[in-house]
Design a protein around this motif. Structure first.
Motif, PDB file in Angstrom:
ATOM      1  N   LEU A 240       0.817  -1.217   0.000  1.00  0.00           N
ATOM      2  CA  LEU A 240       0.000   0.000   0.000  1.00  0.00           C
ATOM      3  C   LEU A 240       0.844   1.258   0.000  1.00  0.00           C
ATOM      4  O   LEU A 240       1.803   1.372   0.772  1.00  0.00           O
ATOM      5  CB  LEU A 240      -0.902   0.013   1.245  1.00  0.00           C
ATOM      6  CG  LEU A 240      -1.694   1.303   1.508  1.00  0.00           C
ATOM      7  CD1 LEU A 240      -2.716   1.550   0.406  1.00  0.00           C
ATOM      8  CD2 LEU A 240      -2.374   1.237   2.872  1.00  0.00           C
ATOM      9  N   LEU A 241       0.488   2.205  -0.871  1.00  0.00           N
ATOM     10  CA  LEU A 241       0.987   3.569  -0.786  1.00  0.00           C
ATOM     11  C   LEU A 241      -0.206   4.509  -0.870  1.00  0.00           C
ATOM     12  O   LEU A 241      -1.089   4.334  -1.723  1.00  0.00           O
ATOM     13  CB  LEU A 241       1.960   3.894  -1.923  1.00  0.00           C
ATOM     14  CG  LEU A 241       3.408   3.422  -1.799  1.00  0.00           C
ATOM     15  CD1 LEU A 241       4.225   3.923  -2.986  1.00  0.00           C
ATOM     16  CD2 LEU A 241       4.047   3.899  -0.493  1.00  0.00           C
ATOM     17  N   VAL A 242      -0.224   5.509   0.000  1.00  0.00           N
ATOM     18  CA  VAL A 242      -1.233   6.567  -0.097  1.00  0.00           C
ATOM     19  C   VAL A 242      -0.534   7.850  -0.545  1.00  0.00           C
ATOM     20  O   VAL A 242       0.638   8.069  -0.239  1.00  0.00           O
ATOM     21  CB  VAL A 242      -1.985   6.783   1.228  1.00  0.00           C
ATOM     22  CG1 VAL A 242      -2.701   5.511   1.661  1.00  0.00           C
ATOM     23  CG2 VAL A 242      -1.052   7.269   2.325  1.00  0.00           C
ATOM     24  N   PHE A 243      -1.278   8.692  -1.250  1.00  0.00           N
ATOM     25  CA  PHE A 243      -0.739   9.901  -1.854  1.00  0.00           C
ATOM     26  C   PHE A 243      -1.553  11.095  -1.361  1.00  0.00           C
ATOM     27  O   PHE A 243      -2.771  11.124  -1.523  1.00  0.00           O
ATOM     28  CB  PHE A 243      -0.823   9.816  -3.385  1.00  0.00           C
ATOM     29  CG  PHE A 243      -0.004   8.694  -3.979  1.00  0.00           C
ATOM     30  CD1 PHE A 243       1.165   8.962  -4.684  1.00  0.00           C
ATOM     31  CD2 PHE A 243      -0.406   7.365  -3.839  1.00  0.00           C
ATOM     32  CE1 PHE A 243       1.918   7.940  -5.231  1.00  0.00           C
ATOM     33  CE2 PHE A 243       0.352   6.325  -4.384  1.00  0.00           C
ATOM     34  CZ  PHE A 243       1.519   6.626  -5.067  1.00  0.00           C
ATOM     35  N   HIS A 244      -0.851  12.082  -0.779  1.00  0.00           N
ATOM     36  CA  HIS A 244      -1.517  13.279  -0.264  1.00  0.00           C
ATOM     37  C   HIS A 244      -0.821  14.524  -0.805  1.00  0.00           C
ATOM     38  O   HIS A 244       0.380  14.508  -1.085  1.00  0.00           O
ATOM     39  CB  HIS A 244      -1.533  13.282   1.260  1.00  0.00           C
ATOM     40  CG  HIS A 244      -2.531  12.337   1.836  1.00  0.00           C
ATOM     41  ND1 HIS A 244      -3.869  12.666   1.982  1.00  0.00           N
ATOM     42  CD2 HIS A 244      -2.406  11.058   2.269  1.00  0.00           C
ATOM     43  CE1 HIS A 244      -4.512  11.637   2.496  1.00  0.00           C
ATOM     44  NE2 HIS A 244      -3.651  10.641   2.681  1.00  0.00           N
ATOM     45  N   SER A 245      -1.593  15.601  -0.904  1.00  0.00           N
ATOM     46  CA  SER A 245      -1.112  16.812  -1.572  1.00  0.00           C
ATOM     47  C   SER A 245      -1.582  18.057  -0.840  1.00  0.00           C
ATOM     48  O   SER A 245      -2.657  18.062  -0.221  1.00  0.00           O
ATOM     49  CB  SER A 245      -1.643  16.838  -3.010  1.00  0.00           C
ATOM     50  OG  SER A 245      -1.385  18.073  -3.626  1.00  0.00           O
ATOM     51  N   LEU A 246      -0.786  19.113  -0.947  1.00  0.00           N
ATOM     52  CA  LEU A 246      -1.191  20.425  -0.448  1.00  0.00           C
ATOM     53  C   LEU A 246      -1.911  21.254  -1.516  1.00  0.00           C
ATOM     54  O   LEU A 246      -2.429  22.322  -1.208  1.00  0.00           O
ATOM     55  CB  LEU A 246       0.026  21.191   0.064  1.00  0.00           C
ATOM     56  CG  LEU A 246       0.661  20.616   1.333  1.00  0.00           C
ATOM     57  CD1 LEU A 246       1.969  21.344   1.647  1.00  0.00           C
ATOM     58  CD2 LEU A 246      -0.293  20.714   2.518  1.00  0.00           C
ATOM     59  N   SER A 247      -1.930  20.776  -2.738  1.00  0.00           N
ATOM     60  CA  SER A 247      -2.541  21.554  -3.825  1.00  0.00           C
ATOM     61  C   SER A 247      -4.008  21.841  -3.548  1.00  0.00           C
ATOM     62  O   SER A 247      -4.458  22.979  -3.658  1.00  0.00           O
ATOM     63  CB  SER A 247      -2.397  20.808  -5.151  1.00  0.00           C
ATOM     64  OG  SER A 247      -1.048  20.715  -5.519  1.00  0.00           O
ATOM     65  N   LYS A 248      -4.757  20.798  -3.197  1.00  0.00           N
ATOM     66  CA  LYS A 248      -6.185  20.955  -2.971  1.00  0.00           C
ATOM     67  C   LYS A 248      -6.472  21.326  -1.519  1.00  0.00           C
ATOM     68  O   LYS A 248      -7.228  22.244  -1.224  1.00  0.00           O
ATOM     69  CB  LYS A 248      -6.926  19.664  -3.332  1.00  0.00           C
ATOM     70  CG  LYS A 248      -7.207  19.474  -4.810  1.00  0.00           C
ATOM     71  CD  LYS A 248      -5.972  19.340  -5.653  1.00  0.00           C
ATOM     72  CE  LYS A 248      -6.306  19.079  -7.112  1.00  0.00           C
ATOM     73  NZ  LYS A 248      -5.085  18.976  -7.934  1.00  0.00           N
ATOM     74  N   ARG A 249      -5.871  20.603  -0.584  1.00  0.00           N
ATOM     75  CA  ARG A 249      -6.111  20.824   0.837  1.00  0.00           C
ATOM     76  C   ARG A 249      -5.825  22.256   1.251  1.00  0.00           C
ATOM     77  O   ARG A 249      -6.579  22.862   2.013  1.00  0.00           O
ATOM     78  CB  ARG A 249      -5.215  19.884   1.648  1.00  0.00           C
ATOM     79  CG  ARG A 249      -5.264  20.091   3.149  1.00  0.00           C
ATOM     80  CD  ARG A 249      -4.210  19.235   3.840  1.00  0.00           C
ATOM     81  NE  ARG A 249      -4.355  19.280   5.295  1.00  0.00           N
ATOM     82  CZ  ARG A 249      -3.764  20.165   6.069  1.00  0.00           C
ATOM     83  NH1 ARG A 249      -2.967  21.093   5.543  1.00  0.00           N
ATOM     84  NH2 ARG A 249      -3.939  20.135   7.375  1.00  0.00           N
ATOM     85  N   SER A 250      -4.721  22.825   0.739  1.00  0.00           N
ATOM     86  CA  SER A 250      -4.255  24.130   1.211  1.00  0.00           C
ATOM     87  C   SER A 250      -4.257  25.199   0.130  1.00  0.00           C
ATOM     88  O   SER A 250      -3.693  26.273   0.335  1.00  0.00           O
ATOM     89  CB  SER A 250      -2.835  23.980   1.792  1.00  0.00           C
ATOM     90  OG  SER A 250      -2.822  23.090   2.879  1.00  0.00           O
ATOM     91  N   SER A 251      -4.877  24.917  -1.019  1.00  0.00           N
ATOM     92  CA  SER A 251      -4.902  25.869  -2.137  1.00  0.00           C
ATOM     93  C   SER A 251      -3.492  26.333  -2.492  1.00  0.00           C
ATOM     94  O   SER A 251      -3.247  27.523  -2.685  1.00  0.00           O
ATOM     95  CB  SER A 251      -5.789  27.080  -1.804  1.00  0.00           C
ATOM     96  OG  SER A 251      -7.127  26.686  -1.630  1.00  0.00           O
TER      97      SER A 251
END
Length: 415
Positions: A240-251
């Motif tokens: 398993l790998l999960v992918f998270h981003s600041l693009s959407k979460r933090s504009s």
């Protein structure tokens, strides 16, 4: 990769196709053009982002380490533990978390490594929902894998169903992309759904890539995450790998900052890909990103703006389409009959650019494209601007749907 395959990649890119579709058409209606075809948040990021970058400016003179900083990894772990109620011992920030310069790039790179590792075992298939985020298919093709598109239409709750996939296919699978909340449909996966996919990944030895970049944009209960599924199955993170981003979460799409978390062996492999041909996240960016993962106030504010945008969409477009609010994300997925025609007329009559849904999908065995009747609209502007755009859209779409109804009635009468 053959020249034909490369040419197909270029020609099937959704924004390349949209540019060609609208080529030579002047945006009309006396309006300033408004670009709602791309998921680029327009809300301002917190002021402390610029401050943190300025304070860490000395870092521009250093090559950043691939693993990032200890403070960044600690902030990412703390956020994951809070957000998904993980036990403190489940993730080791030195082994299970890696910063990435753009989550899109990391999603692309996982196919390179997963397909390469799978080839000696006869594993070449890369599974994804249909419609899908275009980087998944592009990554599969570049990696030399075989993209396989799983129906993710209304009949399937807009998520790819595990049930019905032959075990022989799963045995040949190197990688599965799951996106929740889904791009473009906004569907949210249940914890049980994620557990079934993770169990399948372990049973059939493939990588589960959980794209959770829209995880903080929701309008009811917070969406479940794949690490929660791993917790429920005993706490191991293998496959398993999960992918998270600041693009959407933090504009903050311009930061190109996110992280991956999960299987320590897969994390190490991704780090080596970055070492050979990737881009490590610059130290000033990491400093700003660390603060963003530590702060929740701006996320709550962003989420409230998106809620207002979808309330406006329901008020203005609801009379035409019924309930338009998704469970998560920031896209409208509107069934308009002919997505290409709607995109052309919205640009021609109202200077609004949207993406035909068919450009995010492939035809099934019968030739049916599950996105052809839809358009994807990114509600990424401030609410006042969103309201004006939706009213412009409503006028055009009401006319198109009225015309379609008249044509349908005429065809029925002629039979």
């Amino acid at each position: 990769m053959t020249a034909d395959r490369l040419e197909s990649l270029v020609s099937f890119h959704p924004f390349t196709r949209l540019n060609k579709l609208l080529e030579g058409i002047q945006p009309g209606g006396g309006n300033a053009p408004l670009l709602l075809h791309i998921g680029e948040p327009q809300f301002a990021p917190p002021a402390f982002v610029a401050e943190a970058i300025a304070e860490a400016a000395a870092g521009w003179g250093k090559y950043p380490p691939t693993a990032g900083t200890e403070s960044f990894r600690a902030a990412a772990k703390a956020w994951l533990d809070r957000r998904y109620a993980l036990p403190p011992s489940m993730l080791d920030p030195a082994k299970h978390i890696l910063p990435v310069s753009g989550t899109r790039e990391a999603l692309f790179q996982i196919a390179l490594s997963a397909v390469a590792a799978g080839l000696p075992k006869g594993k070449t298939k890369v599974l994804m929902g249909n419609p899908f985020y275009h980087s998944y298919a592009g990554a599969a093709a570049v990696a030399g894998g075989e993209p396989m598109f799983l129906a993710a239409d209304r009949r399937h709750g807009f998520l790819p169903a595990l049930e019905g996939i032959d075990d022989a296919v799963l045995r040949e699978t190197a990688l599965v992309y799951l996106c929740s909340p889904a791009n473009p449909q906004g569907a949210v996966a249940s914890l049980d759904y994620l557990k079934r996919w993770l169990e399948a990944a372990r049973r059939h030895d493939f990588v589960l890539a959980a794209d959770e970049c829209y995880a903080e944009l929701y309008f009811g209960a917070p969406p479940a995450g794949a690490l929660e599924a791993a917790r429920e199955l005993g706490g191991a993170t293998d496959h398993l790998l999960v992918f998270h981003s600041l693009s959407k979460r933090s504009s903050a799409p311009g930061l190109r900052s996110g992280f991956i978390a999960g299987d320590a062996a897969l994390i190490a492999r991704q780090a080596q890909l970055i070492n050979y041909g990737g881009v490590a996240t610059p130290l000033p960016i990491l400093a700003a990103a660390t603060r963003l993962w530590q702060d929740e106030a701006h996320v709550v504010e962003n989420r409230e703006k998106y809620r207002r945008n979808f309330d406006l969409a329901q008020e203005i477009l609801g009379p035409l389409f019924g309930d338009v609010r998704p469970a998560g994300g920031f896209f409208l997925w509107l069934e308009v009959g002919d997505g290409e025609r709607a995109a052309v007329e919205l640009w021609r009559q109202a200077a609004i650019k949207v993406l035909p849904g068919g450009y995010m999908a492939r035809g099934d065995k019968s030739g049916r494209n599950p996105g052809a009747a839809f358009i994807r609209v990114a509600l990424v502007q401030e609410p006042d601007e969103t309201a004006a755009a939706l009213r412009r859209m409503a006028r055009v779409l009401e006319g198109l749907m009225s015309d379609a109804g008249k044509r349908g009635a005429a065809a029925a009468a002629g039979r």
